[in-house]
Design an enzyme around this catalytic site. Structure first.
Site, PDB file in Angstrom:
ATOM      1  N   CYS A  51       0.826  -1.215   0.000  1.00  0.00           N
ATOM      2  CA  CYS A  51       0.000   0.000   0.000  1.00  0.00           C
ATOM      3  C   CYS A  51       0.859   1.265   0.000  1.00  0.00           C
ATOM      4  O   CYS A  51       0.429   2.313  -0.476  1.00  0.00           O
ATOM      5  CB  CYS A  51      -0.909   0.036   1.235  1.00  0.00           C
ATOM      6  SG  CYS A  51      -1.895  -1.440   1.517  1.00  0.00           S
ATOM      7  N   ASP A  83      -2.301  -2.886   7.837  1.00  0.00           N
ATOM      8  CA  ASP A  83      -3.384  -3.671   8.407  1.00  0.00           C
ATOM      9  C   ASP A  83      -3.372  -5.092   7.855  1.00  0.00           C
ATOM     10  O   ASP A  83      -3.606  -6.060   8.576  1.00  0.00           O
ATOM     11  CB  ASP A  83      -4.733  -3.018   8.084  1.00  0.00           C
ATOM     12  CG  ASP A  83      -4.978  -1.772   8.915  1.00  0.00           C
ATOM     13  OD1 ASP A  83      -4.004  -1.237   9.464  1.00  0.00           O
ATOM     14  OD2 ASP A  83      -6.131  -1.335   9.010  1.00  0.00           O
ATOM     15  N   CYS A 124      -2.127   3.334   3.133  1.00  0.00           N
ATOM     16  CA  CYS A 124      -2.897   2.337   3.879  1.00  0.00           C
ATOM     17  C   CYS A 124      -3.965   3.008   4.753  1.00  0.00           C
ATOM     18  O   CYS A 124      -3.992   4.226   4.926  1.00  0.00           O
ATOM     19  CB  CYS A 124      -1.951   1.486   4.719  1.00  0.00           C
ATOM     20  SG  CYS A 124      -2.663  -0.068   5.316  1.00  0.00           S
ATOM     21  N   ASP A 125      -4.812   2.178   5.345  1.00  0.00           N
ATOM     22  CA  ASP A 125      -6.079   2.604   5.942  1.00  0.00           C
ATOM     23  C   ASP A 125      -6.010   3.819   6.860  1.00  0.00           C
ATOM     24  O   ASP A 125      -6.799   4.752   6.741  1.00  0.00           O
ATOM     25  CB  ASP A 125      -6.682   1.454   6.752  1.00  0.00           C
ATOM     26  CG  ASP A 125      -7.017   0.251   5.901  1.00  0.00           C
ATOM     27  OD1 ASP A 125      -6.587   0.213   4.741  1.00  0.00           O
ATOM     28  OD2 ASP A 125      -7.695  -0.648   6.401  1.00  0.00           O
ATOM     29  N   LYS A 126      -5.096   3.808   7.840  1.00  0.00           N
ATOM     30  CA  LYS A 126      -5.092   4.857   8.867  1.00  0.00           C
ATOM     31  C   LYS A 126      -4.334   6.102   8.416  1.00  0.00           C
ATOM     32  O   LYS A 126      -4.384   7.138   9.075  1.00  0.00           O
ATOM     33  CB  LYS A 126      -4.492   4.325  10.176  1.00  0.00           C
ATOM     34  CG  LYS A 126      -5.098   3.010  10.647  1.00  0.00           C
ATOM     35  CD  LYS A 126      -6.610   3.065  10.753  1.00  0.00           C
ATOM     36  CE  LYS A 126      -7.208   1.711  11.055  1.00  0.00           C
ATOM     37  NZ  LYS A 126      -7.110   0.705   9.979  1.00  0.00           N
ATOM     38  N   CYS A 196      -5.336  -2.047  -0.786  1.00  0.00           N
ATOM     39  CA  CYS A 196      -6.261  -3.152  -1.038  1.00  0.00           C
ATOM     40  C   CYS A 196      -7.412  -2.696  -1.926  1.00  0.00           C
ATOM     41  O   CYS A 196      -8.000  -1.643  -1.723  1.00  0.00           O
ATOM     42  CB  CYS A 196      -6.777  -3.704   0.278  1.00  0.00           C
ATOM     43  SG  CYS A 196      -5.453  -4.326   1.345  1.00  0.00           S
ATOM     44  N   GLU A 448      -8.765  -5.064  14.405  1.00  0.00           N
ATOM     45  CA  GLU A 448      -9.790  -5.484  13.448  1.00  0.00           C
ATOM     46  C   GLU A 448      -9.947  -7.003  13.468  1.00  0.00           C
ATOM     47  O   GLU A 448      -8.986  -7.732  13.702  1.00  0.00           O
ATOM     48  CB  GLU A 448      -9.422  -5.012  12.040  1.00  0.00           C
ATOM     49  CG  GLU A 448      -9.468  -3.510  11.901  1.00  0.00           C
ATOM     50  CD  GLU A 448      -9.081  -3.035  10.509  1.00  0.00           C
ATOM     51  OE1 GLU A 448      -8.652  -3.879   9.694  1.00  0.00           O
ATOM     52  OE2 GLU A 448      -9.202  -1.837  10.237  1.00  0.00           O
ATOM     53  N   SER A 474     -12.480  -5.063   9.757  1.00  0.00           N
ATOM     54  CA  SER A 474     -11.792  -4.562   8.583  1.00  0.00           C
ATOM     55  C   SER A 474     -12.810  -4.098   7.562  1.00  0.00           C
ATOM     56  O   SER A 474     -13.956  -4.562   7.539  1.00  0.00           O
ATOM     57  CB  SER A 474     -10.939  -5.682   7.983  1.00  0.00           C
ATOM     58  OG  SER A 474     -10.608  -5.402   6.649  1.00  0.00           O
TER      59      SER A 474
END
Length: 560
Positions: A51, A83, A124-126, A196, A448, A474
């Site tokens: 990511c 993650d 990535c996510d955060k 992702c 998660e 998630s």
């Protein structure tokens, strides 16, 4: 025109700061450079995560373009936690904490170094909410640049993504695939750089932040390996110069209406429950009143029109293929679901940005449906309350799992216990799996639960088992799941009192979640309950557990 270097001039133009200027000369700046605005380019790039592994290249290209437009680009790095890699391990406890570390570090660098603006290059996510929180605290001209999503993997003629690898474990346990096929799926799930690919948390946050106005049009849907991703650097540099000239700041862009736009897109595309946590925190950073009830109101009026993974068929690359995020936003605007007057980082309103975007066509694609053929009449994010979640819980209900579930609880006090229990056949059709003491304080870090939900799906129990937790899910999770149960077990919430064999009712029609025991039994259990000690006594997770607010308040760490 606004003064473009109004922050950096306190260092670069102040005759009483000769040492500061000497340091900047040593860093390669010229006397002419010291008169220009200084733009921080904060990259969450690092080698160990697909990511993020390409983000430093994007940051370098942005710096080059910034310097070509009469500004000075200065790159710095901050942290990230994958993650996908940490999922199901103790490392996942650090994931949500990383959001606030990213926000703190970006705020620290930009304020400490007196930079005039911030470009956050994130993956990535955060990363995304962390960067936006920092931008709002700083309130200096800022733009978020998302690194884009990964291409799909391929195996035996079907598309793969990160969740394919998780669910393969459940398929292997259920005997549906052998070890050789299991390994092939793992090897081919993720072909290279990018976040992702489904409407998981990264794409949920990237697309909704674009809709909120803090990223340039098309930024969220252009894939990571698409040549257009690097050409975004020139657009970004010009947009930053324009923001400086207009003195247009994040708090001019992030308003209650623009957050409503973001949450509308989340619900329309079937986005991640993590959006609830992150937008509560973003609203707090922006000094905007925004509650769980606001999420429910938006969900109630927003049809689910995106057939995107994890509950649907398609990936973000398919959104790009039908014209990108702006095309969907234009359709939602035409349907009266977005506030077109909201300002954006282009210096124009959302409606002005979308004016020349071609209208959505529905005849030749089924990635996105028209509202009259919506997959669900309301959004997939639902806020549940009841004696099991007095302060609220968040469910992700696509409608494919049904709208009501009642079953006997199977209780686990940690995720590893749950994973072992599922593997050992302890979970049967009709059960409600309860995973507790994994909340913000109890986890700590609210890890998660993709691994247990993927194992349940892979074992063929996805439509016959529910799962509730005071942890998170998630963005890749699907099935009948309820997370963010508050108050969490660590502080004595009702979820701490559930016993294996109790009956739990989850009702997405009236948005309730109920532990079916008498008030007398509830009081008796509560009187006997004792809080377990925190799992960490030093370090970041100890500090996090001591400072973090409830999930119903966005898990912010600077409130109390």
């Amino acid at each position: 025109m606004s003064e473009l270097n109004k922050y950096s001039k306190t260092v670069t133009q102040n005759p009483s700061q000769p040492a500061s200027q000497a340091m900047l000369y040593a860093a390669g700046l010229t006397e002419e450079d010291l008169k220009k605005p200084q733009i921080a380019i904060g990259s969450t790039g690092y080698d160990g995560n697909p990511c993020n592994m390409h983000l430093n290249n994007i940051a370098a290209e942005i710096k080059k373009r910034i310097n070509e437009t009469g500004q000075v680009g200065l790159v710095f790095g901050t942290i990230g936690v994958s993650d996908g890699i940490s999922m199901g391990t103790p490392g996942m406890k650090y994931s949500l904490a990383s959001r606030d570390i990213i926000a703190d570090s970006m705020e620290t660098v930009v304020n400490g170094m007196a930079y005039d603006g911030l470009i956050g290059v994130v993956g990535c996510d955060k990363n995304m909410p962390g960067a936006i929180i920092a931008m709002l605290r700083l309130n200096r001209p800022s733009i978020m640049v998302y690194g884009g999503s990964v291409a799909s993997g391929k195996y035996k003629g079907r598309k793969l993504n990160i969740v394919s690898a998780f669910e393969a474990l459940g398929q292997k346990i259920a005997g549906e695939i052998d070890d050789a096929e299991y390994k092939e799926i793992i090897k081919k799930s993720i072909p290279g750089a990018g976040a992702c690919g489904g409407m998981y948390t990264a794409n949920t946050m990237a697309s909704s932040i674009e809709c909120m106005g803090m990223a340039l049009p098309y930024n969220s849907s252009i894939p990571a390996v698409n040549p257009s991703k690097l050409t975004e650097a020139e657009r970004t540099a010009k947009a930053m110069k324009n923001l400086l000239e207009l003195d247009l700041k994040p708090k001019d862009i992030v308003t209650k209406k623009s957050i409503e736009n973001a949450i509308t897109l989340v619900n329309a595309l079937g986005g991640s429950t993590n959006a609830v946590l992150h937008y509560l925190a973003i609203a707090y950073a922006a000094d905007i009143e925004f509650s769980l009830e606001d999420f429910q109101k938006i969900s109630d009026r927003t049809p689910l029109i995106g057939d995107l993974k994890p509950s649907g068929k398609y990936l973000m690359e398919d959104v790009h293929g039908i014209g990108g995020t702006p095309k969907i936003m234009k359709y939602l605007l035409e349907k009266g679901l977005l506030h077109g007057e909201c300002m954006t980082v282009t210096g124009k309103t959302l409606a002005e940005n979308l004016a020349d975007v071609e209208a959505m066509e529905f005849e030749e694609q089924d990635v996105v449906y028209s509202t009259d053929k919506a997959l669900k009449s309301s959004g997939n994010l639902q806020i549940l309350r009841g004696n099991l979640a007095e302060e609220g819980a968040v469910a992700k209900i696509s409608g494919k799992e049904g709208l009501k579930f009642e079953g006997k609880a199977v209780v686990y006090n940690s995720e590893p216990e749950a994973n072992d229990g599922i593997s050992n056949g302890e979970v049967e059709k009709g059960n409600v799996v309860v995973i507790r003491y994994v909340g913000p304080k109890g986890g700590p870090g609210m890890p998660e639960m993709l691994k247990p939900t993927s194992m349940i799906m892979g074992a063929g129990l996805g439509k016959s088992v529910a799962l509730i937790t005071d942890g998170r899910f998630s963005g890749g999770t699907h099935g009948f799941v309820v997370g963010h149960v508050t108050p969490e077990a660590q502080v004595g919430g009702t979820i701490a009192l559930v016993e294996t064999g109790d009956t739990i009712t989850i009702n997405a029609e009236d948005n309730t979640i109920t532990l079916n025991i008498s008030d007398e039994e509830m009081a008796s259990r509560k009187a006997k309950w004792q809080a377990p000690p925190l799992k960490h006594t030093k370090g970041i997770l100890y500090k996090y557990a001591r400072s973090v607010a409830s999930a119903s308040e966005g898990c912010v760490t600077d409130k109390y």
